[in-house]
Design an enzyme around this catalytic site. Structure first.
Site, PDB file in Angstrom:
ATOM      1  N   TRP A 162      37.313  74.027  96.046  1.00 32.83           N
ATOM      2  CA  TRP A 162      38.720  74.377  96.262  1.00 32.83           C
ATOM      3  C   TRP A 162      39.345  75.156  95.097  1.00 32.83           C
ATOM      4  O   TRP A 162      40.542  75.303  95.054  1.00 32.83           O
ATOM      5  CB  TRP A 162      39.547  73.106  96.497  1.00 32.83           C
ATOM      6  CG  TRP A 162      39.433  72.563  97.885  1.00 32.83           C
ATOM      7  CD1 TRP A 162      40.261  72.813  98.940  1.00 32.83           C
ATOM      8  CD2 TRP A 162      38.440  71.661  98.379  1.00 32.83           C
ATOM      9  NE1 TRP A 162      39.836  72.140 100.063  1.00 32.83           N
ATOM     10  CE2 TRP A 162      38.719  71.414  99.744  1.00 32.83           C
ATOM     11  CE3 TRP A 162      37.335  71.035  97.807  1.00 32.83           C
ATOM     12  CZ2 TRP A 162      37.949  70.583 100.533  1.00 32.83           C
ATOM     13  CZ3 TRP A 162      36.560  70.218  98.600  1.00 32.83           C
ATOM     14  CH2 TRP A 162      36.866  69.991  99.942  1.00 32.83           C
ATOM     15  N   SER A 187      53.719  56.699  99.132  1.00 34.38           N
ATOM     16  CA  SER A 187      54.730  57.526  98.471  1.00 34.38           C
ATOM     17  C   SER A 187      54.021  58.633  97.714  1.00 34.38           C
ATOM     18  O   SER A 187      53.130  58.364  96.909  1.00 34.38           O
ATOM     19  CB  SER A 187      55.578  56.685  97.518  1.00 34.38           C
ATOM     20  OG  SER A 187      56.501  57.496  96.821  1.00 34.38           O
ATOM     21  N   ASN A 230      52.409  60.068 107.386  1.00 36.53           N
ATOM     22  CA  ASN A 230      53.676  59.322 107.393  1.00 36.53           C
ATOM     23  C   ASN A 230      54.135  58.833 106.025  1.00 36.53           C
ATOM     24  O   ASN A 230      55.055  58.011 105.941  1.00 36.53           O
ATOM     25  CB  ASN A 230      53.558  58.110 108.333  1.00 36.53           C
ATOM     26  CG  ASN A 230      54.851  57.857 109.077  1.00 36.53           C
ATOM     27  OD1 ASN A 230      55.758  58.687 109.098  1.00 36.53           O
ATOM     28  ND2 ASN A 230      54.961  56.697 109.689  1.00 36.53           N
ATOM     29  N   THR A 266      61.882  61.429 103.793  1.00 34.51           N
ATOM     30  CA  THR A 266      61.064  60.569 104.653  1.00 34.51           C
ATOM     31  C   THR A 266      60.507  61.337 105.844  1.00 34.51           C
ATOM     32  O   THR A 266      59.751  60.781 106.631  1.00 34.51           O
ATOM     33  CB  THR A 266      61.896  59.386 105.179  1.00 34.51           C
ATOM     34  OG1 THR A 266      62.943  59.895 106.028  1.00 34.51           O
ATOM     35  CG2 THR A 266      62.493  58.586 104.038  1.00 34.51           C
ATOM     36  N   ASN A 295      49.987  54.081  98.287  1.00 37.64           N
ATOM     37  CA  ASN A 295      51.241  53.324  98.232  1.00 37.64           C
ATOM     38  C   ASN A 295      52.286  53.931  99.160  1.00 37.64           C
ATOM     39  O   ASN A 295      53.447  53.554  99.143  1.00 37.64           O
ATOM     40  CB  ASN A 295      51.773  53.256  96.796  1.00 37.64           C
ATOM     41  CG  ASN A 295      52.168  54.628  96.259  1.00 37.64           C
ATOM     42  OD1 ASN A 295      51.938  55.650  96.894  1.00 37.64           O
ATOM     43  ND2 ASN A 295      52.760  54.651  95.076  1.00 37.64           N
ATOM     44  N   CYS A 320      38.493  72.145 104.432  1.00 33.61           N
ATOM     45  CA  CYS A 320      38.693  71.147 105.493  1.00 33.61           C
ATOM     46  C   CYS A 320      38.367  71.654 106.898  1.00 33.61           C
ATOM     47  O   CYS A 320      37.740  70.948 107.682  1.00 33.61           O
ATOM     48  CB  CYS A 320      40.105  70.576 105.432  1.00 33.61           C
ATOM     49  SG  CYS A 320      41.436  71.756 105.753  1.00 33.61           S
ATOM     50  N   ASN A 360      29.566  66.384 104.786  1.00 35.51           N
ATOM     51  CA  ASN A 360      29.807  66.793 103.395  1.00 35.51           C
ATOM     52  C   ASN A 360      28.590  66.416 102.544  1.00 35.51           C
ATOM     53  O   ASN A 360      27.803  65.553 102.917  1.00 35.51           O
ATOM     54  CB  ASN A 360      31.100  66.195 102.841  1.00 35.51           C
ATOM     55  CG  ASN A 360      31.013  64.706 102.609  1.00 35.51           C
ATOM     56  OD1 ASN A 360      30.319  64.241 101.710  1.00 35.51           O
ATOM     57  ND2 ASN A 360      31.727  63.927 103.424  1.00 35.51           N
ATOM     58  N   ASP A 409      37.149  62.199 109.499  1.00 33.20           N
ATOM     59  CA  ASP A 409      37.412  63.262 108.528  1.00 33.20           C
ATOM     60  C   ASP A 409      36.200  63.402 107.614  1.00 33.20           C
ATOM     61  O   ASP A 409      35.875  62.495 106.852  1.00 33.20           O
ATOM     62  CB  ASP A 409      38.668  62.927 107.707  1.00 33.20           C
ATOM     63  CG  ASP A 409      39.163  64.101 106.882  1.00 33.20           C
ATOM     64  OD1 ASP A 409      38.448  65.121 106.801  1.00 33.20           O
ATOM     65  OD2 ASP A 409      40.265  63.998 106.315  1.00 33.20           O
ATOM     66  N   ASP A 416      56.129  58.916 102.450  1.00 32.89           N
ATOM     67  CA  ASP A 416      57.399  59.497 102.001  1.00 32.89           C
ATOM     68  C   ASP A 416      57.141  60.381 100.785  1.00 32.89           C
ATOM     69  O   ASP A 416      56.189  60.163 100.031  1.00 32.89           O
ATOM     70  CB  ASP A 416      58.399  58.389 101.646  1.00 32.89           C
ATOM     71  CG  ASP A 416      58.958  57.700 102.885  1.00 32.89           C
ATOM     72  OD1 ASP A 416      58.659  58.170 104.005  1.00 32.89           O
ATOM     73  OD2 ASP A 416      59.670  56.699 102.736  1.00 32.89           O
TER      74      ASP A 416
END
Length: 702
Positions: free
Chosen positions: A237, A308, A394, A415, A306, A273, A225, A354, A396
């Site tokens: 984007w 979430s 992973n 979840t 975090n 990406c 990049n 990445d 939530d």
């Protein structure tokens, strides 16, 4: 007597290339792999005497030094501390054959090899030549060693592949030309290392670290990049690409890398990406590091780590940009195979890298290598960037209604949404392999939740309100009161689903059904607010297409199906190049919890039919016919056909045509044998890109 003079140097190129699996490189240079013997033959003008002492000097980098392992001095029949050695093989009069072995942890890169001959009172020195030394997945002592030959053929030697994209319920495949053996690509890969910030800060230290695949792969993830180091590809984007190339129009890495190199390292516009991942795969394979491309569907971008992902909508169901968190339809990255001496042998194997510039790591837009085993076990404290990748697969997902009085109501917590159908190309075929199990334990399992809680604890967010999974209702309500939010209570009284009635094809109406079910015996009135927007693959809404609301009455345990459509005339001018539409239905239930349903729609492009006539033979022309069927009522104009393929076309082919013919013909002249992939891309005023590919078996003789 003078010291013996070398009259001819034979690097045994064909023999060494075959032994080192480097015959495919389109280069006249000597290309070798570390930890493996190579042969060199020398002819002398004068007779070599028994007392003549031979010393070899191999050096790499701008300031070679023995202390940095970038310069090594070794004598004949003597393996020094450097691990380099030379032995004399069976020789004839006037000709000497030498076998030289580099250590399995040698610095990779371009080397000079000198020979010094000491004949007592006479001394001579000769430059034997240059060679490029690569990582060696065939060498058991190399950190990148891969035991299975079929895996090595796929992840090191295959110069084409498949990248998966789309949405979780409609996964598409796209051919990609890696082309790591094409002319100039190895030179460009080495130039990428030399353009890095690390090299500019301290060239000697940088080169000395190039024995380590952890270091090399991390540098490449930063250099692919352009954000910090004027690297290869500039990302964009927002859907506007007039000052460069639409990311959807790329079909391979070769054109991109050559463009960067030939324009004196000016970043190539533009990539997203899959482009970053395709280019990084090319560079790492060219250097000898086994690498593959991975696609993660419903990929979380957790800005504050975090675990979430919070999404906010207004009372009509429209997305509000109150957080920098997002969930992309898919995200593409790389995995490379090597051991982790820094972490311990448990974390050996596939490592996530990445190059897409999403977040900074140690001040630079780079990511990885993060061990997939560390991610699966929730070891988010381990180098490098394992917490970011863990969240991507992973986290939530929590959805909130944001009212005008700033009150928030949590209507949805999932979840299981994030990290679906993590995919890569199969070894030896173009089929899809699901590698989700490498990243996490089964969704909903006790072990998966234990790992999630472990990750939260390691990140230090185990007791910070809504950033964790809290099960006690008292705790949930106290958090809700502090943050002016409503948390749903009790069992849901209504369920619903958005269904497509048929596969959506561009140019046709999209037919859907909203199905609502009353889960209790009481009569229910539901206010439905439905909206549809054209979105990017990052799920960022760009243009509103449709919005309506109505009240629905449901009797005792009644099911109602409400059909609706999005007509072509409604979406044709709103649709982005990604061809994606997000449909949202927000159902407000009187005396009950609100219900949110979402449907990601990916419109199918027309198909290209590719026919290659006659046998495909090296250096013999073959005709290719591409047929396109227009599904639209309008005439398609301003068409450009692009074709490329390693071993088939040395440069990307472009054909512009303005007539409305459905068939285009062109010629290829293969220059390499074996299984080859021909990629074709059709661009027009109505279609951003229509891609197709065909696999060809090219023979040496007919």
């Amino acid at each position: 007597l003078s010291a013996p003079l070398v009259s001819n140097i034979n690097w045994q190129s064909k023999l060494n290339k075959a032994a080192h699996h480097t015959s495919d490189y389109s280069s006249t240079e000597v290309i070798l792999r570390r930890g493996q013997a190579f042969t060199i033959s020398l002819n002398f003008q004068t007779t070599v005497q028994p007392w003549d002492n031979f010393t070899f000097i191999a050096s790499t980098g701008p300031s070679p030094a023995e202390s940095q392992h970038t310069k090594v001095i070794f004598n004949l029949s003597d393996e020094g501390a450097s691990g380099w050695s030379a032995t004399q093989e069976h020789s004839e009069h006037g000709c000497m054959n030498f076998t030289i072995v580099s250590p399995a942890n040698a610095v990779i890169g371009r080397y000079k090899l000198k020979l010094q001959i000491d004949s007592g009172n006479k001394f001579s020195s000769v430059l034997l030549g240059h060679f490029v030394l690569l990582f060696n997945p065939w060498c058991p002592n190399d950190d990148v060693y891969m035991a299975n030959e079929k895996d090595r053929q796929e992840y090191v030697l295959n110069d084409s592949g498949i990248i998966f994209h789309g949405v979780e319920k409609y996964i598409q495949q796209e051919a990609w030309n890696y082309g790591q053996f094409e002319e100039d690509i190895l030179d460009i890969s080495l130039a990428i290392l030399d353009r890095s910030l690390n090299h500019r800060k301290d060239p000697s230290i940088d080169v000395s670290n190039r024995n380590n695949p952890i270091y090399v792969s991390r540098v490449i993830s930063a250099m692919v990049n352009s954000n910090d180091e004027k690297g290869v590809v500039e990302g964009k984007w927002n859907g506007k690409y007039r000052s460069g190339t639409n990311p959807l129009h790329w079909s391979g890495s070769v054109t991109i890398l050559r463009k960067w190199y030939r324009r004196r390292y000016k970043p190539v516009r533009y990539g997203q990406c899959w482009v970053f991942a395709g280019v990084m795969c090319t560079v790492l394979r060219s250097l000898g590091i086994p690498t593959r491309v991975i696609t993660n569907f419903n990929s979380a971008h957790d800005r504050n780590i975090n675990l979430s992902i919070d999404k906010y909508i207004d009372i009509s169901g429209k997305t509000l940009h109150l957080t920098e968190d997002s969930v992309w339809n898919f995200h593409v990255w790389n995995e490379s195979w090597f051991i982790r001496r820094d972490l311990g042998s448990f974390y050996d194997g596939w490592q996530v890298l990445d190059a897409t510039p999403q977040e900074v790591s140690k001040g630079i837009f780079q990511c990885g290598p993060a061990s997939t085993k560390a991610i699966k076990e929730g070891d988010v404290n381990l180098d490098y960037d394992s917490s970011f990748v863990f969240a991507a697969v992973n986290a939530d997902c929590v959805t909130w209604i944001h009212y005008s009085n700033k009150r928030k109501e949590r209507i949805y917590s999932n979840t299981r949404k994030i990290g679906k159908f993590i995919s890569t190309k199969a070894v030896g075929t173009n089929s899809r392999v699901d590698v989700t199990d490498n990243y996490k334990y089964p969704e909903g399992s006790l072990k998966e939740r234990q790992v999630y809680k472990k990750a939260l604890k390691l990140l230090g967010v185990s007791s910070t309100g809504r950033r964790t999974k809290v099960t006690r209702r008292r705790r949930r309500f106290s958090v809700a009161r502090r943050q002016n939010m409503t948390v749903p209570t009790g069992k849901p009284t209504v369920s619903g689903k958005l269904n497509l009635d048929a596969s959506p094809v561009i140019g046709q109406d999209i037919l859907l059904t909203l199905s609502l079910r009353n889960l209790i015996t009481d009569f229910k009135t539901i206010k439905v607010k439905l909206s549809a927007s054209a979105v990017l693959y990052t799920r960022k809404p760009k243009t509103e297409i449709l919005q309506w609301s109505r009240s629905i009455q449901l009797g005792s345990e009644e099911v109602k199906e409400i059909p609706f459509k999005i007509s072509y005339s409604q979406y044709k001018n709103a649709l982005m190049d990604d061809r994606k539409i997000l449909v949202t239905a927000l159902c407000e239930v009187r005396q009950g919890n609100s219900l949110l349903m979402e449907k990601d729609i990916l419109l199918q492009d027309p198909f290209l039919t590719i026919k290659v006539f006659g046998p495909t033979v090296v250096h013999k022309a073959a005709n290719v016919q591409v047929t396109f069927t227009n599904p639209l009522s309008e005439t398609v104009t301003d068409c450009v056909l692009r074709a490329e393929g390693s071993g088939l076309l040395k440069e990307q082919l472009q054909i512009k045509y303005v007539n409305h013919s459905s068939t285009i013909e062109f010629e290829i002249i293969p220059y390499k044998s074996g299984t080859r992939q021909l990629q074709v891309d059709l661009v027009s005023n109505h279609f951003s890109d229509i891609k197709g590919f065909v696999m060809l078996d090219v023979t040496l003789v007919q």
